[in-house]
Scaffold this active site. Sequence first.
Site, PDB file in Angstrom:
ATOM      1  N   CYS A 188      -7.497   0.001 -10.823  1.00 29.63           N
ATOM      2  CA  CYS A 188      -7.163   0.637  -9.387  1.00 29.63           C
ATOM      3  C   CYS A 188      -8.375   1.161  -8.670  1.00 29.63           C
ATOM      4  O   CYS A 188      -8.341   1.740  -7.685  1.00 29.63           O
ATOM      5  CB  CYS A 188      -5.915   1.621  -9.419  1.00 29.63           C
ATOM      6  SG  CYS A 188      -4.317   0.628  -9.963  1.00 29.63           S
ATOM      7  N   CYS A 217       6.220   5.728  -4.507  1.00 29.33           N
ATOM      8  CA  CYS A 217       5.499   4.860  -5.214  1.00 29.33           C
ATOM      9  C   CYS A 217       4.891   3.902  -4.409  1.00 29.33           C
ATOM     10  O   CYS A 217       5.458   3.385  -3.078  1.00 29.33           O
ATOM     11  CB  CYS A 217       6.379   4.003  -6.199  1.00 29.33           C
ATOM     12  SG  CYS A 217       7.772   4.846  -7.021  1.00 29.33           S
ATOM     13  N   SER A 218       3.726   3.742  -4.378  1.00 23.40           N
ATOM     14  CA  SER A 218       2.767   2.580  -3.640  1.00 23.40           C
ATOM     15  C   SER A 218       3.193   1.384  -3.811  1.00 23.40           C
ATOM     16  O   SER A 218       3.637   0.857  -4.864  1.00 23.40           O
ATOM     17  CB  SER A 218       1.382   2.941  -3.983  1.00 23.40           C
ATOM     18  OG  SER A 218       0.983   2.414  -5.663  1.00 23.40           O
ATOM     19  N   HIS A 258      -1.645  -0.405  -1.236  1.00 23.26           N
ATOM     20  CA  HIS A 258      -2.598  -0.425  -2.303  1.00 23.26           C
ATOM     21  C   HIS A 258      -3.052  -1.655  -2.755  1.00 23.26           C
ATOM     22  O   HIS A 258      -2.553  -2.005  -3.909  1.00 23.26           O
ATOM     23  CB  HIS A 258      -1.658   0.550  -3.489  1.00 23.26           C
ATOM     24  CG  HIS A 258      -2.548   0.607  -4.463  1.00 23.26           C
ATOM     25  ND1 HIS A 258      -4.034   0.715  -4.729  1.00 23.26           N
ATOM     26  CD2 HIS A 258      -2.296   0.953  -5.658  1.00 23.26           C
ATOM     27  CE1 HIS A 258      -4.574   0.829  -5.945  1.00 23.26           C
ATOM     28  NE2 HIS A 258      -3.350   1.057  -6.602  1.00 23.26           N
TER      29      HIS A 258
END
Length: 401
Positions: free
Chosen positions: A86, A219-220, A350
């Site tokens: 990430c 939560c993404s 994301h």
Amino acid sequence: MAKSHAKSYVVGVGMTRFEKPGARDWSYGDMAVEAGSQALADAGISYADVEQVPVGHCLQPSTAGQRAVYGLGLTGVPVYNVNNNCATGATALMMARQLVAGGISDCVLALGFEQMRKGALGGGASGGDLAASPVARHYGVMAAGHGFAASPPAAQIFGNAAREHMDRHGTTEAQLAAVAAKNHRHSALNPRAQFQDVYSIAEILADKTIHAPLTRLQCSPTSDGAAAAVVVSERFAAERGLRARAVEIAAQTMTTDTGASFDSGSCVDVVGRPMSRAAALAVYESSGLGIEDVDVLELHDCFSINELLTYEALGMCPDGASGKLVESGATTYGGRWVVNPSGGLISKGHPLGATGLAQTAELVWQLRGEAGPRQVPGAGVGLAHNIGLGGAAVVTLFRKT
């Protein structure tokens, strides 16, 4: 001791709207060209001016970087495919900065994108061989302290970090939800954000539980999208008349896991607080700036707990006090800092390879005064924090010139 380098500047940024996977009929090449073309146009240059191109992506084929940038031009320049989980987008930016600051190139394009599948990301824990996973050691620490549940692995390890924080410091579920409420509220002003709905703390707490105490709205999501930044030398900026639009990369550091990530047996450490703290201290020392000089931040809120842990890692508050910090309003408009004016990962989206560069784009717009209705008044210094399990943490300080 920090090494001295020539100055480097971001003179152009671009970003697609972040979309739910499958919501738009486009390829990763399409999204990369869209973001890259925006960044070049913003800088007022052409792809022929670019000397090297680090390209971040995690889930595409190995040479997807070439496939993507060939849509911008066939100039034969070096193209590097970058994957750091990430933290991939910020890693591509760091490569671009190093090439410029080291005097190797005068103009480098950093590009990041991702085309993802619907549903939660896997983590090597379900339907595969955990022992072979790049994060096997991280999940092993979690399993030793918390067991292994059927919930998505990434949500599980961060959810267990949240449980530890609550047990140690009295952090409440409402304080965790306040992070998400703030970021969803901010994203309502961002036309490039995947989500633009506003939710109350009560609505966030009442949403579907992913891994307690984390609900879905904390939560993404998985996302499609791309972002890009043009990084140039001081000489290039001066010769092309770009100084007025240039934003300096005042300092940047990447750290990876040390024994501190694992020795405590704590999920709080396994998910990266020690890495983030070390990177922050390094950029403060290198730049001569501190958190007290920062006005606006883009932090890696993959889950609400990680924004709280990052407050502590950056020195915005003592360990254990982050829940009270967000509850006080200190991290939104009218407070001491504005954190994630873009909506953050939770609401902006994301797409793994693009996230760090999307943070860069937001901070450049903020420091130029071009962020429209989400503009942070008087923003002069911005900080980006991009982290990936496995692990890497990149902290970047941007300064208005």
